[in-house]
Scaffold this active site. Structure first.
Site, PDB file in Angstrom:
ATOM      1  N   HIS A   3      -7.515   8.260   6.094  1.00  0.00           N
ATOM      2  CA  HIS A   3      -7.372   8.415   7.652  1.00  0.00           C
ATOM      3  C   HIS A   3      -8.462   9.233   8.050  1.00  0.00           C
ATOM      4  O   HIS A   3      -8.821  10.059   7.495  1.00  0.00           O
ATOM      5  CB  HIS A   3      -6.035   9.150   7.721  1.00  0.00           C
ATOM      6  CG  HIS A   3      -4.776   8.287   7.227  1.00  0.00           C
ATOM      7  ND1 HIS A   3      -3.511   8.578   7.705  1.00  0.00           N
ATOM      8  CD2 HIS A   3      -4.718   7.569   6.259  1.00  0.00           C
ATOM      9  CE1 HIS A   3      -2.736   7.485   7.278  1.00  0.00           C
ATOM     10  NE2 HIS A   3      -3.215   7.104   6.304  1.00  0.00           N
ATOM     11  N   ALA A  10      -7.996   5.962  20.273  1.00  0.00           N
ATOM     12  CA  ALA A  10      -8.280   5.258  18.886  1.00  0.00           C
ATOM     13  C   ALA A  10      -9.354   4.241  19.066  1.00  0.00           C
ATOM     14  O   ALA A  10     -10.070   3.876  18.251  1.00  0.00           O
ATOM     15  CB  ALA A  10      -6.953   4.809  18.154  1.00  0.00           C
ATOM     16  N   PHE A  28      11.029  15.016  10.957  1.00  0.00           N
ATOM     17  CA  PHE A  28       9.904  13.930  10.814  1.00  0.00           C
ATOM     18  C   PHE A  28       9.978  12.973  12.052  1.00  0.00           C
ATOM     19  O   PHE A  28       9.298  12.958  12.958  1.00  0.00           O
ATOM     20  CB  PHE A  28       9.754  13.152   9.637  1.00  0.00           C
ATOM     21  CG  PHE A  28       8.985  13.845   8.425  1.00  0.00           C
ATOM     22  CD1 PHE A  28       8.465  15.242   8.706  1.00  0.00           C
ATOM     23  CD2 PHE A  28       9.011  13.314   7.228  1.00  0.00           C
ATOM     24  CE1 PHE A  28       7.805  15.820   7.492  1.00  0.00           C
ATOM     25  CE2 PHE A  28       8.541  13.816   6.358  1.00  0.00           C
ATOM     26  CZ  PHE A  28       8.021  15.221   6.362  1.00  0.00           C
ATOM     27  N   GLY A  58      -4.729  10.614  16.387  1.00  0.00           N
ATOM     28  CA  GLY A  58      -4.430  11.725  15.654  1.00  0.00           C
ATOM     29  C   GLY A  58      -3.716  12.812  16.869  1.00  0.00           C
ATOM     30  O   GLY A  58      -3.751  12.395  18.037  1.00  0.00           O
ATOM     31  N   ASP A  59      -3.168  13.709  16.375  1.00  0.00           N
ATOM     32  CA  ASP A  59      -2.161  14.613  17.142  1.00  0.00           C
ATOM     33  C   ASP A  59      -2.909  15.984  17.333  1.00  0.00           C
ATOM     34  O   ASP A  59      -3.770  16.167  16.194  1.00  0.00           O
ATOM     35  CB  ASP A  59      -0.822  14.817  16.573  1.00  0.00           C
ATOM     36  CG  ASP A  59       0.052  13.767  16.536  1.00  0.00           C
ATOM     37  OD1 ASP A  59      -0.129  12.834  17.319  1.00  0.00           O
ATOM     38  OD2 ASP A  59       0.516  13.564  15.266  1.00  0.00           O
ATOM     39  N   GLN A  91      14.853  16.643   6.481  1.00  0.00           N
ATOM     40  CA  GLN A  91      13.261  16.400   6.435  1.00  0.00           C
ATOM     41  C   GLN A  91      12.930  15.264   7.203  1.00  0.00           C
ATOM     42  O   GLN A  91      12.144  15.226   8.435  1.00  0.00           O
ATOM     43  CB  GLN A  91      12.653  16.421   5.043  1.00  0.00           C
ATOM     44  CG  GLN A  91      11.266  16.104   5.070  1.00  0.00           C
ATOM     45  CD  GLN A  91      10.838  15.612   3.639  1.00  0.00           C
ATOM     46  OE1 GLN A  91      11.302  14.661   2.856  1.00  0.00           O
ATOM     47  NE2 GLN A  91       9.810  16.578   3.078  1.00  0.00           N
ATOM     48  N   HIS A 140       3.975  -0.885   3.807  1.00  0.00           N
ATOM     49  CA  HIS A 140       3.134   0.270   3.680  1.00  0.00           C
ATOM     50  C   HIS A 140       4.052   1.410   3.329  1.00  0.00           C
ATOM     51  O   HIS A 140       4.811   1.906   4.298  1.00  0.00           O
ATOM     52  CB  HIS A 140       2.355   0.574   4.750  1.00  0.00           C
ATOM     53  CG  HIS A 140       1.512   1.808   4.612  1.00  0.00           C
ATOM     54  ND1 HIS A 140       0.440   1.948   3.846  1.00  0.00           N
ATOM     55  CD2 HIS A 140       1.724   3.171   5.130  1.00  0.00           C
ATOM     56  CE1 HIS A 140      -0.099   3.195   4.131  1.00  0.00           C
ATOM     57  NE2 HIS A 140       0.687   3.813   4.967  1.00  0.00           N
ATOM     58  N   GLU A 179       0.934   5.580   0.788  1.00  0.00           N
ATOM     59  CA  GLU A 179       0.237   6.885   1.583  1.00  0.00           C
ATOM     60  C   GLU A 179       0.643   8.168   0.846  1.00  0.00           C
ATOM     61  O   GLU A 179       1.650   8.299   0.573  1.00  0.00           O
ATOM     62  CB  GLU A 179       0.711   6.764   2.894  1.00  0.00           C
ATOM     63  CG  GLU A 179      -0.029   7.896   3.965  1.00  0.00           C
ATOM     64  CD  GLU A 179       0.337   7.706   5.273  1.00  0.00           C
ATOM     65  OE1 GLU A 179      -0.016   6.617   5.819  1.00  0.00           O
ATOM     66  OE2 GLU A 179       1.202   8.593   5.793  1.00  0.00           O
ATOM     67  N   THR A 215      -3.952  10.870   4.014  1.00  0.00           N
ATOM     68  CA  THR A 215      -3.616  11.460   5.787  1.00  0.00           C
ATOM     69  C   THR A 215      -4.821  12.422   5.797  1.00  0.00           C
ATOM     70  O   THR A 215      -5.576  12.896   5.013  1.00  0.00           O
ATOM     71  CB  THR A 215      -2.433  11.820   5.841  1.00  0.00           C
ATOM     72  OG1 THR A 215      -2.131  13.050   5.089  1.00  0.00           O
ATOM     73  CG2 THR A 215      -1.079  10.720   5.723  1.00  0.00           C
ATOM     74  N   SER A 247       0.804  -1.083  -0.167  1.00  0.00           N
ATOM     75  CA  SER A 247      -0.024   0.086   0.066  1.00  0.00           C
ATOM     76  C   SER A 247       0.687   1.367  -0.004  1.00  0.00           C
ATOM     77  O   SER A 247       1.930   1.235   0.305  1.00  0.00           O
ATOM     78  CB  SER A 247      -0.838   0.061   1.267  1.00  0.00           C
ATOM     79  OG  SER A 247      -0.111  -0.184   2.502  1.00  0.00           O
TER      80      SER A 247
END
Length: 285
Positions: free
Chosen positions: A72, A119, A212, A103-104, A208, A262, A12, A43, A10
């Site tokens: 998402h 969740a 993250f 989620g954040d 980057q 993924h 994203e 997302t 998959s």
């Protein structure tokens, strides 16, 4: 690795914010279709901040790609009424997969956290309201959720999501295969038997990636950080090195029994396709 093996591949995406981004994502998705993915996921911004763009992106993928789209859905800062409306809209557009997340909190968020705190509560609500309509993916953390008080607590929360009705899990990205295998072993000990698909982050930019990772709690091993910094002024060299590192990681994961991969594509196709080619995952190339 042969293409005859059945793997849950998959990819994203994040919802683009501009017309140029929309065109770029369309091109990326068309390139990645050669992987014959189980689904493309999209997302959902912190506090639902990209809700409309997520919905539009998911509808476009579902309608035009020939592959399943999986939005998402994060519940923090939302209400049962809002979540139910989204679920009904997704059902109406033929969506059968959901990636259910707490989620954040958005940066500087001072509002109400919403009617769902975890969740597992969202997963239970989806099951109660829609039955078996949705195949529900949840998150798993090989290196543990950054807010977890302990290893046991993290695994207990994960089991609660499974007991609430989750069908499968996607992990946070990582570069230490042992962390994934330890997670799987811990889940077996707790009678958690859903597939746990490792999340894979291709390496395109060191700064980057470091940003993250610092935000989400994913570890970049010290040796890898130092080697990536050696390519500070050599983007092509860094990406070639990254493809080699991530390909070897994927090989070990698949050889060890991982049910699929993924890819966190960042709306780019090149590196994911290079890794997939090395793994022998390209179908009808």
């Amino acid at each position: 690795m042969t293409t005859e093996q059945t793997l849950a591949i998959s990819c994203e995406f994040f919802p683009p914010r501009t017309d140029k981004g929309v065109l770029k994502l369309h091109q990326t998705r068309e390139q990645l279709q050669i992987l014959h993915p189980t689904f493309f996921s999209v997302t959902f911004g912190a506090g639902g901040s990209t809700q409309e763009k997520t919905f539009e992106t998911v509808k476009e993928i579902q309608k035009h790609s020939g592959f399943d789209a999986a939005p998402h859905l994060s519940c923090i800062g939302s209400t049962r009424e809002n979540i139910l409306k989204l679920l009904q809209d997704y059902q109406a557009h033929g969506i059968h997969r959901i990636v259910a997340l707490r989620g954040d909190k958005p940066s500087g968020w001072a509002g109400h956290l919403g009617e769902f705190r975890h969740a597992n509560e969202l997963v239970e609500f989806i099951r109660t309201e829609t039955g078996k309509h949705f195949f529900i993916e949840v998150a798993a953390y090989p290196e543990f959720h950054p807010e977890a008080h302990s290893t046991k607590a993290d695994l207990d929360f994960f089991k609660q999501k499974v007991q609430a009705g989750a069908d499968s899990a996607i992990t946070q990205y990582f570069y230490n295969a042992d962390a994934y295998f330890r997670l799987v072993d811990n889940c077996v000990e707790r009678d958690i038997d859903i597939p746990i698909v490792p999340g894979i982050m291709p390496i395109s930019n060191y700064e980057q990636l470091a940003r993250f990772s610092d935000t989400c709690g994913a570890e970049i091993p010290r040796w890898l950080r130092r080697r990536l910094k050696d390519f500070e002024d050599d983007k092509e060299g860094l990406q070639a090195f990254g493809v080699d590192v991530v390909t070897k990681l994927c090989e070990r994961l698949l050889e060890g029994g991982a049910p699929g991969l993924h890819f966190y594509t960042l709306n780019q196709a090149k590196l994911t396709l290079e890794i997939a080619t090395h793994l022998g995952l390209i179908v009808n190339a």
